[in-house]
Design a protein around this motif. Structure first.
Motif, PDB file in Angstrom:
ATOM      1  N   GLY A 255       0.800  -1.215   0.000  1.00 23.49           N
ATOM      2  CA  GLY A 255       0.000   0.000   0.000  1.00 23.49           C
ATOM      3  C   GLY A 255       0.831   1.262   0.000  1.00 23.49           C
TER       4      GLY A 255
ATOM      5  N   MET B 249      -8.687   3.828  -1.927  1.00 22.61           N
ATOM      6  CA  MET B 249      -7.441   3.494  -2.601  1.00 22.61           C
ATOM      7  C   MET B 249      -7.676   3.192  -4.077  1.00 22.61           C
ATOM      8  SD  MET B 249      -5.666   1.242   0.429  1.00 22.61           S
ATOM      9  CE  MET B 249      -3.982   1.212  -0.151  1.00 22.61           C
TER      10      MET B 249
ATOM     11  N   GLU C 195      -8.002   6.447  -5.854  1.00 21.87           N
ATOM     12  CA  GLU C 195      -6.719   7.127  -6.055  1.00 21.87           C
ATOM     13  C   GLU C 195      -5.885   6.412  -7.114  1.00 21.87           C
ATOM     14  OE1 GLU C 195      -2.872   8.784  -3.471  1.00 21.87           O
ATOM     15  OE2 GLU C 195      -4.427   7.610  -2.474  1.00 21.87           O
TER      16      GLU C 195
ATOM     17  N   ILE D 238      -0.887   6.151  -5.661  1.00 17.67           N
ATOM     18  CA  ILE D 238      -0.556   5.860  -4.266  1.00 17.67           C
ATOM     19  C   ILE D 238       0.950   5.720  -4.104  1.00 17.67           C
ATOM     20  CG2 ILE D 238      -0.713   4.117  -2.450  1.00 17.67           C
ATOM     21  CD1 ILE D 238      -3.571   3.522  -3.460  1.00 17.67           C
TER      22      ILE D 238
ATOM     23  N   ARG E 285       2.645   9.099  -4.541  1.00 19.87           N
ATOM     24  CA  ARG E 285       2.450   9.980  -3.381  1.00 19.87           C
ATOM     25  C   ARG E 285       3.419   9.619  -2.266  1.00 19.87           C
ATOM     26  NH1 ARG E 285      -0.856   8.939   0.971  1.00 19.87           N
ATOM     27  NH2 ARG E 285      -2.135   7.446  -0.221  1.00 19.87           N
ATOM     28  N   HIS E 286       3.562   8.352  -1.971  1.00 20.49           N
ATOM     29  CA  HIS E 286       4.479   7.960  -0.895  1.00 20.49           C
ATOM     30  C   HIS E 286       5.927   8.300  -1.235  1.00 20.49           C
ATOM     31  CE1 HIS E 286       1.034   5.632   0.667  1.00 20.49           C
ATOM     32  NE2 HIS E 286       1.686   5.702   1.817  1.00 20.49           N
TER      33      HIS E 286
END
Length: 383
Positions: free
Chosen positions: A174, A258, A261, A266, A269-270
């Motif tokens: 994730g 999720m 997105e 995802i 973004r991280h």
């Protein structure tokens, strides 16, 4: 001010309002048709998140419980296993294996550095009799903020042919790309309070066909963590034991978020949050505990000089209601860790870095220009 607590730790992570509202619903019977519908949706979306068509099983455990299940369901007493240890959690899996009388061999790297895949390759290639039954790897080592090269390690395991690869993906699932089917990962474990954006209480184990073959002959004791029970019941959209029903409500909500997105967004973004945090820390003249090339998108470890790590954490909590994680074992008091995993946005990073700057000023830190950290983070976000 009450109710302004901001978690910037690797877990539990912040929970979005949609999930909090879902948690507040009245429970329903876990043997009801309504729960089965939720279970079916959640299972399908978990497969999407895990990038797999294999079973993804839900257990009422922490990440450690998921990993223990991932180890004991596919091995027998005396089996030889390789465990990569370069932090707290790699060492924990070696302890679990030892507790179950497995023949444990560690491949060790000092904390703060990534595992060397070549050391694992050498041991696998030397195993001419194919005695190694599993290689156990922590993907994102939360204790140090280091990510290990799972793709390369897995390739060497596949070349061995016999060994399973068992993965602690607790703070990587994730947050970074873990393409289970593409890479052919056998057992992948994670926990709800990380990238899933809900409170602790659920563990997840993805299991390959090869692992299920090993399950048939595995002889380690198991009952509550017997994944065969979960597989059988999951096929009927139910669970063998009482699940935390309201956590399933919340998980249903966050998996929908999720999907909206999108996986690539995802992961991006991280990566962006990690880059901004690391550039900000550098601008504040604080040493990072680990190199950029093996930095985890889940958490950044900082080894401050001139100010005490625990004083930084205490001041952030007291003055700003922002919680940072401390060091573990021999790193206690030597590092603090900034989480940027799960329901975390650019605003959260800017807020935390601004509070960190103010904290450093209060504690007498020097060697940086006021505002440099926020400016460095903002520059990353503007790119």
């Amino acid at each position: 001010m009450d109710d302004k607590l901001m978690l910037m730790i690797p877990g539990p992570t912040p929970v979005p309002e949609q999930a909090l509202l879902a948690l507040s619903k009245h429970p329903i019977g876990h043997r009801s048709g309504d729960f089965s519908k939720i279970m079916a949706e959640v299972t399908q979306n978990l497969k999407w998140l895990h990038q797999t068509q294999n079973d993804v099983l839900c257990l009422t455990v922490s990440g450690t419980g998921a990993m223990e299940a991932g180890i004991i369901n596919f091995l027998s007493p005396g089996d030889r296993v390789l465990v990569g240890t370069n932090g707290k959690f790699g060492e924990r899996w070696a302890e679990v294996c030892t507790a179950y009388n497995l023949n444990v061999e560690t491949v060790t790297t000092e904390w703060g550095k990534a595992l060397d895949p070549e050391k694992i390759r050498e041991k696998l290639e030397a195993d001419k009799n194919k005695e190694i039954k599993a290689v156990i790897v922590t993907h994102s080592e939360t204790s140090t903020g280091v990510i290990n090269d799972l793709e390369t390690i897995n390739r060497y395991v596949k070349e061995h042919g016999e060994a399973l690869i068992i993965v602690d993906a607790v703070t990587s699932l994730g947050a970074v790309n873990v393409p289970i089917d593409t890479w052919g990962l056998d057992v992948v474990c994670s926990g709800s309070q990380k990238g899933y954006m809900i409170p602790p209480g659920l563990g997840f184990v993805a299991v390959s066909a090869k692992a299920w073959e090993a399950y048939k002959t595995a002889k380690l004791p198991r009952y509550y963590l017997d994944l065969g029970k979960y597989r059988k019941d999951a096929a009927k959209n139910t669970t063998p034991f009482t699940p935390p029903v309201n956590l399933f409500f919340a998980l249903q909500a966050t998996l929908q978020m999720m999907q909206k997105e999108g996986l690539e967004n995802i992961f991006a973004r991280h990566q962006r949050l990690m880059n901004a945090t690391r550039e900000a820390v550098k601008a504040l003249n604080l040493p990072l505990y680990g190199p950029d090339e093996s930095a985890s998108p889940a958490i950044t470890a900082v080894a401050p000089v001139g100010v005490d790590a625990e004083q930084v954490r205490a001041t952030m909590k007291k003055q700003f209601d922002i919680v940072l994680a401390g060091g573990q074992d021999h790193l206690k008091g030597k590092v603090f860790r900034i989480g940027h995993l799960g329901f975390v946005s650019e605003r959260d990073i800017l807020t935390a870095i601004g509070a960190l700057e103010a904290t450093l000023v209060e504690l007498g830190g020097n060697g940086f220009t006021s505002g440099a950290g926020v400016a460095a983070a903002a520059k990353v976000f503007a790119e």
